[in-house]
Write a protein that holds these residues in place. Structure first.
Motif, short mmCIF file in Angstrom:
data_model
loop_
_atom_site.label_atom_id
_atom_site.label_comp_id
_atom_site.label_asym_id
_atom_site.label_seq_id
_atom_site.Cartn_x
_atom_site.Cartn_y
_atom_site.Cartn_z
N PRO A 13 0.84 -1.20 0.00
CA PRO A 13 0.00 0.00 0.00
C PRO A 13 0.88 1.25 0.00
O PRO A 13 1.77 1.39 0.84
CB PRO A 13 -0.80 -0.12 1.29
CG PRO A 13 0.01 -1.00 2.18
CD PRO A 13 0.80 -1.90 1.28
N LEU A 14 0.65 2.12 -0.96
CA LEU A 14 1.45 3.33 -1.06
C LEU A 14 1.07 4.32 0.04
O LEU A 14 -0.11 4.57 0.28
CB LEU A 14 1.23 3.98 -2.42
CG LEU A 14 1.72 3.19 -3.62
CD1 LEU A 14 1.27 3.88 -4.92
CD2 LEU A 14 3.23 3.01 -3.59
N THR A 15 2.08 4.89 0.65
CA THR A 15 1.86 6.02 1.55
C THR A 15 1.72 7.27 0.68
O THR A 15 2.12 7.25 -0.49
CB THR A 15 3.05 6.20 2.51
OG1 THR A 15 4.20 6.58 1.74
CG2 THR A 15 3.33 4.94 3.32
N PRO A 16 1.20 8.36 1.21
CA PRO A 16 1.15 9.58 0.42
C PRO A 16 2.54 10.02 -0.08
O PRO A 16 2.67 10.46 -1.22
CB PRO A 16 0.55 10.61 1.39
CG PRO A 16 -0.29 9.78 2.32
CD PRO A 16 0.48 8.50 2.49
N GLU A 17 3.55 9.84 0.75
CA GLU A 17 4.91 10.22 0.34
C GLU A 17 5.39 9.35 -0.82
O GLU A 17 5.96 9.85 -1.80
CB GLU A 17 5.88 10.12 1.52
CG GLU A 17 5.60 11.08 2.65
CD GLU A 17 4.41 10.67 3.54
OE1 GLU A 17 4.02 9.46 3.58
OE2 GLU A 17 3.85 11.57 4.19
N GLU A 18 5.16 8.05 -0.72
CA GLU A 18 5.56 7.15 -1.80
C GLU A 18 4.78 7.43 -3.08
O GLU A 18 5.35 7.43 -4.17
CB GLU A 18 5.35 5.69 -1.36
CG GLU A 18 6.30 5.24 -0.28
CD GLU A 18 5.92 3.90 0.33
OE1 GLU A 18 6.80 3.28 0.95
OE2 GLU A 18 4.74 3.48 0.23
N PRO A 27 12.11 6.84 -7.66
CA PRO A 27 12.04 5.74 -6.69
C PRO A 27 12.10 6.27 -5.25
O PRO A 27 12.89 7.15 -4.94
CB PRO A 27 13.27 4.89 -7.00
CG PRO A 27 13.67 5.26 -8.38
CD PRO A 27 13.25 6.71 -8.55
N PHE A 28 11.24 5.74 -4.40
CA PHE A 28 11.26 6.11 -2.99
C PHE A 28 12.20 5.18 -2.24
O PHE A 28 12.59 4.14 -2.77
CB PHE A 28 9.85 6.12 -2.39
CG PHE A 28 8.99 4.96 -2.78
CD1 PHE A 28 9.03 3.77 -2.07
CD2 PHE A 28 8.12 5.05 -3.86
CE1 PHE A 28 8.23 2.70 -2.42
CE2 PHE A 28 7.32 3.98 -4.22
CZ PHE A 28 7.37 2.81 -3.50
N PRO A 29 12.61 5.54 -1.04
CA PRO A 29 13.55 4.69 -0.30
C PRO A 29 13.05 3.26 -0.19
O PRO A 29 11.90 3.02 0.14
CB PRO A 29 13.62 5.36 1.07
CG PRO A 29 13.28 6.79 0.81
CD PRO A 29 12.26 6.76 -0.31
#
Length: 174
Positions: A13-18, A27-29
């Motif tokens: 599930p994607l977070t708002p930041e991701e 790419p996110f961390p």
């Protein structure tokens, strides 16, 4: 929200930041993206998630947007998302997609089955989807996941699955 696990997939599930980073194609961390990911539709879905998640309420939750990852190596190969929180009838619309190299292996149907179960667990009573007439693979995905053809127009075929929400006077099964 925790990852949804299937036999071969992790639905993260994607977070708002991701979602924000995905929308930008950055790419996110901790992200591991297969070659070709994200597709323009993945970036668009991330933007839609960011735009619609604020409309969610306790009665009408947003079921989320998920990155589809292979369990074998953790690489993202696509996404599946709900186009907003449930409406007043308990209905949501779903969309999904995979990078071309991951298609034809049953991953989309596997992911869709998992998010349909997730939506049902949240109390959502109907999930809708559609696909262009010439998108036969998507028709097969929705059918394999348990959705039923409910109609069509000049452009698309419409599918859905629905569950009865028991009321206070409904007897318990068994």
């Amino acid at each position: 929200m925790e990852d949804l696990l299937t036999e071969r997939l992790v639905l993260h599930p994607l977070t708002p930041e991701e979602a924000g980073q995905l929308a930008e194609g950055v790419p996110f961390p901790g992200a591991a993206w297969a070659p070709g990911y994200p597709l323009p539709d993945d970036r668009s879905a991330a933007r839609r998630f960011l735009d619609t998640r604020t409309r969610a309420t306790a009665d009408r939750p947003h079921p989320g947007a998920f990155e589809i990852r292979l369990r074998s190596d953790g690489r993202a190969i696509g996404g599946v998302d709900f186009h907003g929180p449930a409406d007043s009838t308990g209905s949501v619309t779903v969309g999904y997609g995979l990078i071309p190299s991951a298609r034809g292996r049953g991953y989309a149907s596997e992911a869709l089955r998992a998010v349909l179960a997730h939506a049902r667990a949240l109390g959502i009573t109907r999930v809708k989807g559609d696909a262009d007439h010439n998108n036969t693979p998507s028709h097969h995905v929705m059918t394999a996941a348990g959705m039923h053809l409910t109609g069509e127009d000049h452009r698309v075929r419409y599918y859905e699955t629905a569950w009865h929400r028991p009321g206070p006077d409904t007897p318990a099964p068994g």
